[in-house]
Design a protein around this motif. Structure first.
Motif, PDB file in Angstrom:
ATOM      1  N   TRP A   1       0.802  -1.219   0.000  1.00 45.95           N
ATOM      2  CA  TRP A   1       0.000   0.000   0.000  1.00 45.95           C
ATOM      3  C   TRP A   1       0.838   1.274   0.000  1.00 45.95           C
ATOM      4  CZ3 TRP A   1      -3.037  -2.529   4.560  1.00 45.95           C
ATOM      5  CH2 TRP A   1      -3.789  -3.615   4.050  1.00 45.95           C
ATOM      6  N   HIS A   2       2.126   1.152   0.321  1.00 48.71           N
ATOM      7  CA  HIS A   2       3.040   2.308   0.296  1.00 48.71           C
ATOM      8  C   HIS A   2       4.333   1.912  -0.417  1.00 48.71           C
ATOM      9  CE1 HIS A   2       0.575   4.664   3.107  1.00 48.71           C
ATOM     10  NE2 HIS A   2       0.408   3.541   3.790  1.00 48.71           N
ATOM     11  N   PRO A   3       4.244   1.510  -1.680  1.00 49.43           N
ATOM     12  CA  PRO A   3       5.458   1.027  -2.368  1.00 49.43           C
ATOM     13  C   PRO A   3       6.550   2.082  -2.481  1.00 49.43           C
ATOM     14  CG  PRO A   3       3.660   1.358  -3.930  1.00 49.43           C
ATOM     15  CD  PRO A   3       3.062   1.472  -2.552  1.00 49.43           C
ATOM     16  N   GLU A   4       6.156   3.343  -2.560  1.00 50.01           N
ATOM     17  CA  GLU A   4       7.149   4.413  -2.698  1.00 50.01           C
ATOM     18  C   GLU A   4       7.952   4.619  -1.427  1.00 50.01           C
ATOM     19  OE1 GLU A   4       3.803   6.178  -0.542  1.00 50.01           O
ATOM     20  OE2 GLU A   4       3.949   4.794  -2.246  1.00 50.01           O
ATOM     21  N   ARG A   5       7.467   4.099  -0.307  1.00 51.21           N
ATOM     22  CA  ARG A   5       8.147   4.269   0.977  1.00 51.21           C
ATOM     23  C   ARG A   5       8.914   3.020   1.388  1.00 51.21           C
ATOM     24  NH1 ARG A   5       4.636   7.872   5.169  1.00 51.21           N
ATOM     25  NH2 ARG A   5       6.790   8.287   5.815  1.00 51.21           N
ATOM     26  N   THR A   6       8.897   1.987   0.555  1.00 52.75           N
ATOM     27  CA  THR A   6       9.472   0.689   0.920  1.00 52.75           C
ATOM     28  C   THR A   6      10.629   0.338   0.005  1.00 52.75           C
ATOM     29  OG1 THR A   6       7.233  -0.006   1.545  1.00 52.75           O
ATOM     30  CG2 THR A   6       8.926  -1.712   1.416  1.00 52.75           C
ATOM     31  N   ALA A   7      11.784   0.037   0.600  1.00 46.59           N
ATOM     32  CA  ALA A   7      12.946  -0.421  -0.171  1.00 46.59           C
ATOM     33  C   ALA A   7      12.921  -1.938  -0.331  1.00 46.59           C
ATOM     34  CB  ALA A   7      14.236   0.023   0.506  1.00 46.59           C
ATOM     35  N   THR A   8      12.818  -2.661   0.782  1.00 47.27           N
ATOM     36  CA  THR A   8      12.721  -4.117   0.767  1.00 47.27           C
ATOM     37  C   THR A   8      11.852  -4.563   1.930  1.00 47.27           C
ATOM     38  OG1 THR A   8      14.629  -4.545   2.221  1.00 47.27           O
ATOM     39  CG2 THR A   8      15.077  -4.348  -0.163  1.00 47.27           C
ATOM     40  N   VAL A   9      11.446  -5.822   1.876  1.00 46.41           N
ATOM     41  CA  VAL A   9      10.735  -6.466   2.988  1.00 46.41           C
ATOM     42  C   VAL A   9      11.447  -7.765   3.325  1.00 46.41           C
ATOM     43  CG1 VAL A   9       8.616  -7.657   3.684  1.00 46.41           C
ATOM     44  CG2 VAL A   9       8.468  -5.474   2.483  1.00 46.41           C
ATOM     45  N   THR A  10      11.638  -8.003   4.621  1.00 50.31           N
ATOM     46  CA  THR A  10      12.062  -9.310   5.121  1.00 50.31           C
ATOM     47  C   THR A  10      10.956  -9.854   6.002  1.00 50.31           C
ATOM     48  OG1 THR A  10      14.417  -8.742   5.085  1.00 50.31           O
ATOM     49  CG2 THR A  10      13.750 -10.574   6.492  1.00 50.31           C
ATOM     50  N   MET A  11      10.431 -11.010   5.661  1.00 48.17           N
ATOM     51  CA  MET A  11       9.432 -11.681   6.486  1.00 48.17           C
ATOM     52  C   MET A  11      10.092 -12.878   7.171  1.00 48.17           C
ATOM     53  SD  MET A  11       5.843 -11.639   4.308  1.00 48.17           S
ATOM     54  CE  MET A  11       6.227 -13.225   3.593  1.00 48.17           C
ATOM     55  N   ILE A  12      10.026 -12.894   8.500  1.00 48.17           N
ATOM     56  CA  ILE A  12      10.570 -14.001   9.281  1.00 48.17           C
ATOM     57  C   ILE A  12       9.402 -14.811   9.835  1.00 48.17           C
ATOM     58  CG2 ILE A  12      12.034 -14.651  11.234  1.00 48.17           C
ATOM     59  CD1 ILE A  12      13.291 -11.815  11.009  1.00 48.17           C
ATOM     60  N   GLU A  13       9.239 -16.033   9.346  1.00 49.52           N
ATOM     61  CA  GLU A  13       8.147 -16.892   9.796  1.00 49.52           C
ATOM     62  C   GLU A  13       6.803 -16.159   9.690  1.00 49.52           C
ATOM     63  OE1 GLU A  13       8.844 -20.427   9.800  1.00 49.52           O
ATOM     64  OE2 GLU A  13       7.367 -20.155  11.387  1.00 49.52           O
ATOM     65  N   SER A  14       6.514 -15.665   8.495  1.00 46.66           N
ATOM     66  CA  SER A  14       5.326 -14.838   8.264  1.00 46.66           C
ATOM     67  C   SER A  14       4.585 -15.302   7.025  1.00 46.66           C
ATOM     68  CB  SER A  14       5.724 -13.366   8.073  1.00 46.66           C
ATOM     69  OG  SER A  14       6.450 -12.877   9.166  1.00 46.66           O
ATOM     70  N   GLU A  15       3.368 -14.788   6.888  1.00 47.37           N
ATOM     71  CA  GLU A  15       2.574 -14.962   5.685  1.00 47.37           C
ATOM     72  C   GLU A  15       2.170 -13.596   5.156  1.00 47.37           C
ATOM     73  OE1 GLU A  15      -0.447 -18.375   5.782  1.00 47.37           O
ATOM     74  OE2 GLU A  15      -0.217 -17.875   7.902  1.00 47.37           O
ATOM     75  N   PRO A  16       2.095 -13.411   3.849  1.00 51.25           N
ATOM     76  CA  PRO A  16       1.537 -12.172   3.321  1.00 51.25           C
ATOM     77  C   PRO A  16       0.041 -12.109   3.603  1.00 51.25           C
ATOM     78  CG  PRO A  16       1.987 -13.706   1.532  1.00 51.25           C
ATOM     79  CD  PRO A  16       2.553 -14.319   2.779  1.00 51.25           C
ATOM     80  N   PRO A  17      -0.540 -10.926   3.636  1.00 48.77           N
ATOM     81  CA  PRO A  17      -1.944 -10.779   4.031  1.00 48.77           C
ATOM     82  C   PRO A  17      -2.911 -11.110   2.892  1.00 48.77           C
ATOM     83  CG  PRO A  17      -1.001  -8.635   3.591  1.00 48.77           C
ATOM     84  CD  PRO A  17       0.122  -9.614   3.463  1.00 48.77           C
ATOM     85  N   VAL A  18      -3.057 -12.387   2.611  1.00 50.26           N
ATOM     86  CA  VAL A  18      -3.989 -12.880   1.604  1.00 50.26           C
ATOM     87  C   VAL A  18      -5.089 -13.675   2.319  1.00 50.26           C
ATOM     88  CG1 VAL A  18      -2.254 -12.899  -0.219  1.00 50.26           C
ATOM     89  CG2 VAL A  18      -2.580 -14.943   1.187  1.00 50.26           C
ATOM     90  N   ALA A  19      -6.042 -14.197   1.538  1.00 54.58           N
ATOM     91  CA  ALA A  19      -7.198 -14.859   2.139  1.00 54.58           C
ATOM     92  C   ALA A  19      -6.811 -16.036   3.023  1.00 54.58           C
ATOM     93  CB  ALA A  19      -8.154 -15.301   1.034  1.00 54.58           C
TER      94      ALA A  19
END
Length: 277
Positions: free
Chosen positions: A120-138
């Protein structure tokens, strides 16, 4: 430590500037890394004792904060949809005067918040690291609803807290008791699964994503889907590890995050003006 107004709430934040934790300050503008913790039994303390000081010592501006309802941040009775957590992060960065694209590192639910922020804020994000996570999908919404409902049923009983104390120690029992109070006094269990989602095809996630999983947790089953759907995704599965990767493997996690952030910060600082990185 500080408390920053974030809309109607205040958010507890701790900043470790580059070099503040005993390292050297790099030449040029350092990357900024924002650490987002998990739900209920977690707080910024988990990063303070694992990644935070190491990232600062490695020359990165490091931001740790308590999610709403957690730690020393405000605990409203309602307002725990995913978009509320994302808006808190956006307002926190505004309050800190931070205009650089940030490298987000999220543990468990914190990774879900980080992925939503990136979408939702791609212009403010360089990278994402998810540790033991899920993306917010159904699928995530269903999983988190089941987990929160189970926690709310169990953590109100003293027998459950006693069992946790016997098997995991007094500290974990105290955290579990606090989690039970959060679930009793707020609408978190209803709100989180009902929040805004991103598309199941993950098309909204356009920034580079590092995903770290414990091989025994079950979440590593996402690896083929993440690698197939995302343009730039690196996955790491740590054999023999469960959900507590951050706490049980802090050195390995630190090295993965450092390598990832350094690689992509170098890309951004050497890219020609106007290039998309």
């Amino acid at each position: 430590m500080a408390k920053i107004p974030t809309g109607a709430l205040t958010t507890h934040v701790q900043q470790l500037p580059a070099g503040a934790a005993g390292g050297t300050v790099p030449e040029g503008e350092p990357p900024v890394v924002v650490l987002v913790h998990g739900l209920l039994t977690d707080s910024l303390a988990s990063y303070y004792f694992t990644l935070g000081p190491a990232l600062s010592a490695a020359g990165m501006d490091t931001v740790m904060y308590d999610l709403r309802g957690h730690g020393r941040s405000d605990r409203p009775a309602t307002g725990y949809r995913l978009e509320d957590f994302v808006e808190d992060l956006a307002l926190l960065l505004d309050g800190l005067g931070e205009r650089r694209p940030v490298h987000l590192v999220g543990n468990s639910f914190g990774g879900t918040v980080a992925a939503a922020f990136a979408a939702w804020h791609p212009e403010r994000t360089a990278t994402v690291t998810m540790i033991e996570s899920e993306p917010p999908v159904a699928a995530w919404a269903g999983h988190i609803a089941d987990g929160l409902a189970h926690a709310r049923r169990e953590l109100v009983h003293q027998e459950a807290i006693d069992w946790i104390r016997e098997h995991y120690g007094a500290h974990t029992a105290r955290l579990s008791r606090t989690a039970g109070r959060i679930l009793e006094t707020t609408t978190l269990a209803e709100d989180v699964p009902a929040g805004r989602l991103i598309e199941d095809d993950l098309s909204a996630l356009r920034c580079p994503l590092l995903a770290v999983f414990g091989g025994d947790s079950g979440l590593s089953a996402q690896v083929p889907e993440l690698e197939a759907k995302l343009a730039e995704c690196r996955t790491v599965v740590l054999p023999g590890q469960g959900h507590s990767v951050l706490v049980e493997q802090p050195g390995r996690t630190r090295n993965l995050v450092l390598e990832w952030v350094r690689e992509h910060h170098a890309r951004r600082t050497t890219a020609p003006a106007g290039a998309v990185v």
